[in-house]
Design an enzyme around this catalytic site. Sequence first.
Site, PDB file in Angstrom:
ATOM      1  N   ASP A   1      33.018  31.911  61.456  1.00  0.00           N
ATOM      2  CA  ASP A   1      32.926  31.540  60.038  1.00  0.00           C
ATOM      3  C   ASP A   1      31.825  30.520  59.759  1.00  0.00           C
ATOM      4  O   ASP A   1      32.004  29.599  58.959  1.00  0.00           O
ATOM      5  CB  ASP A   1      34.277  30.985  59.531  1.00  0.00           C
ATOM      6  CG  ASP A   1      35.399  31.965  59.747  1.00  0.00           C
ATOM      7  OD1 ASP A   1      35.137  33.178  59.685  1.00  0.00           O
ATOM      8  OD2 ASP A   1      36.538  31.524  59.976  1.00  0.00           O
TER       9      ASP A   1
ATOM     10  N   LYS B   1      27.462  33.955  59.585  1.00  0.00           N
ATOM     11  CA  LYS B   1      26.767  35.104  60.211  1.00  0.00           C
ATOM     12  C   LYS B   1      26.437  36.158  59.156  1.00  0.00           C
ATOM     13  O   LYS B   1      25.355  36.738  59.162  1.00  0.00           O
ATOM     14  CB  LYS B   1      27.641  35.720  61.328  1.00  0.00           C
ATOM     15  CG  LYS B   1      27.888  34.775  62.495  1.00  0.00           C
ATOM     16  CD  LYS B   1      28.806  35.372  63.534  1.00  0.00           C
ATOM     17  CE  LYS B   1      30.223  35.602  63.062  1.00  0.00           C
ATOM     18  NZ  LYS B   1      30.993  34.367  62.799  1.00  0.00           N
TER      19      LYS B   1
ATOM     20  N   GLY C   1      35.303  38.442  59.322  1.00  0.00           N
ATOM     21  CA  GLY C   1      35.164  38.443  57.868  1.00  0.00           C
ATOM     22  C   GLY C   1      33.816  37.830  57.582  1.00  0.00           C
ATOM     23  O   GLY C   1      33.646  36.623  57.720  1.00  0.00           O
ATOM     24  N   HIS C   2      32.841  38.661  57.250  1.00  0.00           N
ATOM     25  CA  HIS C   2      31.474  38.186  57.064  1.00  0.00           C
ATOM     26  C   HIS C   2      31.098  38.274  55.592  1.00  0.00           C
ATOM     27  O   HIS C   2      31.127  39.345  55.001  1.00  0.00           O
ATOM     28  CB  HIS C   2      30.510  39.008  57.926  1.00  0.00           C
ATOM     29  CG  HIS C   2      30.755  38.836  59.399  1.00  0.00           C
ATOM     30  ND1 HIS C   2      30.045  39.496  60.362  1.00  0.00           N
ATOM     31  CD2 HIS C   2      31.637  38.044  60.069  1.00  0.00           C
ATOM     32  CE1 HIS C   2      30.492  39.126  61.564  1.00  0.00           C
ATOM     33  NE2 HIS C   2      31.449  38.259  61.397  1.00  0.00           N
TER      34      HIS C   2
ATOM     35  N   GLN D   1      32.945  36.543  65.396  1.00  0.00           N
ATOM     36  CA  GLN D   1      33.646  35.354  65.893  1.00  0.00           C
ATOM     37  C   GLN D   1      32.640  34.283  66.353  1.00  0.00           C
ATOM     38  O   GLN D   1      31.602  34.151  65.728  1.00  0.00           O
ATOM     39  CB  GLN D   1      34.625  35.724  67.020  1.00  0.00           C
ATOM     40  CG  GLN D   1      35.846  36.505  66.547  1.00  0.00           C
ATOM     41  CD  GLN D   1      35.589  37.985  66.336  1.00  0.00           C
ATOM     42  OE1 GLN D   1      35.074  38.663  67.195  1.00  0.00           O
ATOM     43  NE2 GLN D   1      35.964  38.510  65.188  1.00  0.00           N
TER      44      GLN D   1
HETATM   45  P1  GDP Z   1      30.880  34.387  59.065  1.00  0.00           P
HETATM   46  O1  GDP Z   1      32.195  34.891  59.533  1.00  0.00           O
HETATM   47  O2  GDP Z   1      30.147  33.635  60.112  1.00  0.00           O
HETATM   48  O3  GDP Z   1      30.026  35.466  58.448  1.00  0.00           O
HETATM   49  O4  GDP Z   1      31.197  33.336  57.917  1.00  0.00           O
HETATM   50  P2  GDP Z   1      32.218  33.545  56.706  1.00  0.00           P
HETATM   51  O5  GDP Z   1      31.642  34.503  55.744  1.00  0.00           O
HETATM   52  O6  GDP Z   1      33.585  33.813  57.220  1.00  0.00           O
HETATM   53  O7  GDP Z   1      32.267  32.078  56.127  1.00  0.00           O
HETATM   54  C1  GDP Z   1      31.116  31.398  55.740  1.00  0.00           C
HETATM   55  C2  GDP Z   1      31.274  30.996  54.268  1.00  0.00           C
HETATM   56  O8  GDP Z   1      30.328  30.005  53.955  1.00  0.00           O
HETATM   57  C3  GDP Z   1      31.011  32.133  53.314  1.00  0.00           C
HETATM   58  O9  GDP Z   1      31.812  31.964  52.181  1.00  0.00           O
HETATM   59  C4  GDP Z   1      29.530  31.954  52.957  1.00  0.00           C
HETATM   60  O10 GDP Z   1      29.217  32.488  51.667  1.00  0.00           O
HETATM   61  C5  GDP Z   1      29.435  30.455  52.937  1.00  0.00           C
HETATM   62  N1  GDP Z   1      28.142  29.878  53.312  1.00  0.00           N
HETATM   63  C6  GDP Z   1      27.241  30.304  54.231  1.00  0.00           C
HETATM   64  N2  GDP Z   1      26.245  29.401  54.358  1.00  0.00           N
HETATM   65  C7  GDP Z   1      26.537  28.386  53.503  1.00  0.00           C
HETATM   66  C8  GDP Z   1      25.903  27.138  53.192  1.00  0.00           C
HETATM   67  O11 GDP Z   1      24.883  26.757  53.755  1.00  0.00           O
HETATM   68  N3  GDP Z   1      26.512  26.359  52.253  1.00  0.00           N
HETATM   69  C9  GDP Z   1      27.663  26.720  51.630  1.00  0.00           C
HETATM   70  N4  GDP Z   1      28.174  25.891  50.729  1.00  0.00           N
HETATM   71  N5  GDP Z   1      28.279  27.882  51.900  1.00  0.00           N
HETATM   72  C10 GDP Z   1      27.728  28.687  52.835  1.00  0.00           C
HETATM   73  P1  IMO Z   2      34.229  35.871  62.067  1.00  0.00           P
HETATM   74  O1  IMO Z   2      33.422  36.985  62.666  1.00  0.00           O
HETATM   75  C1  IMO Z   2      37.241  32.819  62.802  1.00  0.00           C
HETATM   76  C2  IMO Z   2      40.453  33.858  65.584  1.00  0.00           C
HETATM   77  C3  IMO Z   2      41.849  33.993  65.027  1.00  0.00           C
HETATM   78  C4  IMO Z   2      42.669  33.567  66.238  1.00  0.00           C
HETATM   79  C5  IMO Z   2      41.870  34.139  67.408  1.00  0.00           C
HETATM   80  C6  IMO Z   2      42.403  35.477  67.920  1.00  0.00           C
HETATM   81  O2  IMO Z   2      34.501  36.011  60.630  1.00  0.00           O
HETATM   82  O3  IMO Z   2      33.627  34.541  62.420  1.00  0.00           O
HETATM   83  P2  IMO Z   2      42.264  37.955  66.961  1.00  0.00           P
HETATM   84  O4  IMO Z   2      42.739  38.546  65.673  1.00  0.00           O
HETATM   85  O5  IMO Z   2      40.810  38.116  67.202  1.00  0.00           O
HETATM   86  O6  IMO Z   2      43.085  38.406  68.136  1.00  0.00           O
HETATM   87  O7  IMO Z   2      42.571  36.380  66.831  1.00  0.00           O
HETATM   88  O8  IMO Z   2      40.544  34.308  66.932  1.00  0.00           O
HETATM   89  N1  IMO Z   2      39.431  34.692  64.917  1.00  0.00           N
HETATM   90  C7  IMO Z   2      38.501  34.220  64.086  1.00  0.00           C
HETATM   91  N2  IMO Z   2      38.309  32.971  63.608  1.00  0.00           N
HETATM   92  N3  IMO Z   2      36.379  33.802  62.479  1.00  0.00           N
HETATM   93  C8  IMO Z   2      36.553  35.045  62.967  1.00  0.00           C
HETATM   94  O9  IMO Z   2      35.653  36.025  62.783  1.00  0.00           O
HETATM   95  C9  IMO Z   2      37.665  35.313  63.779  1.00  0.00           C
HETATM   96  N4  IMO Z   2      38.144  36.413  64.402  1.00  0.00           N
HETATM   97  C10 IMO Z   2      39.213  36.023  65.106  1.00  0.00           C
HETATM   98  O10 IMO Z   2      42.047  33.142  63.930  1.00  0.00           O
HETATM   99  O11 IMO Z   2      42.643  32.171  66.363  1.00  0.00           O
HETATM  100 MG    MG Z   3      34.221  34.865  58.929  1.00  0.00          MG
END
Ligand code: GDP
Ligand code: IMO
Ligand code: MG
Length: 500
Positions: free
Chosen positions: A25, A28, A52-53, A255
């Site tokens: 999170d 990416k 969840g991207h 992840q």
């Molecule tokens: P991922 O799993 O690595 O793709 O990240 P997620 O999408 O789960 O979570 C990242 C969150 O941060 C998303 O809601 C993005 O829109 C947001 N985001 C990414 N870069 C930035 C940043 O530099 N600043 C802020 N405020 N939000 C960001």
């Molecule tokens: P992205 O790609 C954050 C965490 C879960 C749990 C552990 C194992 O969006 O960064 P699983 O369902 O994979 O067996 O869960 O890994 N986890 C993540 N945490 N971002 C993710 O993906 C994750 N995918 C799994 O919360 O602790």
């Molecule tokens: Mg994510």
Amino acid sequence: MNKIQIDKLLEGVNTLGIVCNQFGDTGKGKFVDIFASWADIIARGTGGANAGHTIKLGDTEHIFHLIPSGILYDKEGKINIIGTGAAFDPAVIMEEIELLKSTGYTYKNLLISRNAHLVMPQHLLMDRIKESKSDGKIGTTGRGIGPVYVDYYSRNGLVVNDILNKEIFVRKLKKNLNDKTTLLRGYDIAQIEEIMKHKHLGSGKFFDAKEIFNFDAIVDAYMEYGKILENQITDTDSFLREALGKKKILLEGAQGAGLSIDYGTYPYVTASDCTIGGLAKGVGLKVSDVDLTLGIVKAPYMTRVGEGPFPTELGGTKSAEWCGTAGITKDIEKEKFPNASVNETDEFVQGVGIRKAGFEYGATTGRPRRTGWLDLPFLRYTTQFSSKDLIITKLDVMDECENILICNAYTYEGPDFNLGNKILKKGIQIKIAIPDLEVLKYCKPVYKTFKGWLTSIREMREVNQFPEELKAVISFIESETDCKARIVSVGPDRDETIII
Ligand code: GDP
Ligand code: IMO
Ligand code: MG
């Protein structure tokens, strides 16, 4: 960040990897979308719908779980690949395809590896049953990820290609369900029925009160998926190897290194190797085929979802318990802590304040993400598996924070611990994290405090516009980890990005 800047950054690069150096999170989705404008092919090779991207385009947010984040460029002919190492859930793909269609996007160049691990209802059931017990709970996303890789390693798994061959599918499914039904008979059937009513498990259609699984319903559904997806299923490994050096390839990590089955905080990890090594392998390449790896780091705070050690967590166990409580949502937190800010004196409430400021609620599960200060010992550890080139995200979230803490070492405060041929003694300082639960749980962070920059940085597009306080934080991260910040992110949108 414009095309000229991207081309300059990626001069000489044909294959680029984007991975996360923390617990996921970190952004990416944002960066894969940005670099998809450069790439010809975008490929995932690890994890599955546990990811969840997020891609934010103006007022619209796209969240992808399984489809690569380059899909918004499908109309331009870019190829998106779900690779062999990924856990492929056809039900999720159907949902994502519908979402793309309803928002005017296409998926005609989406390819699926014929050997990707096939996620089935029994995997989601096993995952959720295991998680329903407090003993051994990992806090998974409930997407069946652990059980699907367990089947793979126990050499009892199904692959995507099986949905194209009914006889083989039936034979493998029978074998696959055999052990599981025996085991499941020891569980409360009412609980199984309840879990199987969930929409992720076909809303009950795969449940049978006597046999546990409705075998025919599973076969019918998967054969139907096969018909819908047959033109997209192919040998993506060979395709990528063939494209190597000729096309621009972007590898999308899922992840983060802290969650890697091989290098993370085991057993609180996911089931695939989230580092660049696992990612390259997961798409059929060698790690040496990757010309540049950019590792994302959230700073100056970081997050973790689910259970597991997090030495710098604000509010410690109180935060972990609160975030792990079922049913806590963004709205509940808003109601309970209406004024929580990034400057609270109570650490737990400050953690809530940072969560609110950074919208740190899971993109897959909606769970509150645990928040804490940036942990450099952990970063020193994880960057050994990615590269020294960083993307630093989320800096803007701390625009109003008066005092910023960065953890630069741990003090070990536990009992004597035999660590291989060494003994870890109370009071020693640890500069590079040791990813062992028995060590991490006794690690107390040693912080360095920085003055906040107290100004909005979201409009800034060059590093020389940054306040000195922020420059000091970035240089400290770089010098202390021997890494280089190549890009910084000052907001979720594409253009809120600066190449250094
Ligand atoms: P991922 O799993 O690595 O793709 O990240 P997620 O999408 O789960 O979570 C990242 C969150 O941060 C998303 O809601 C993005 O829109 C947001 N985001 C990414 N870069 C930035 C940043 O530099 N600043 C802020 N405020 N939000 C960001
Ligand atoms: P992205 O790609 C954050 C965490 C879960 C749990 C552990 C194992 O969006 O960064 P699983 O369902 O994979 O067996 O869960 O890994 N986890 C993540 N945490 N971002 C993710 O993906 C994750 N995918 C799994 O919360 O602790
Ligand atoms: Mg994510």
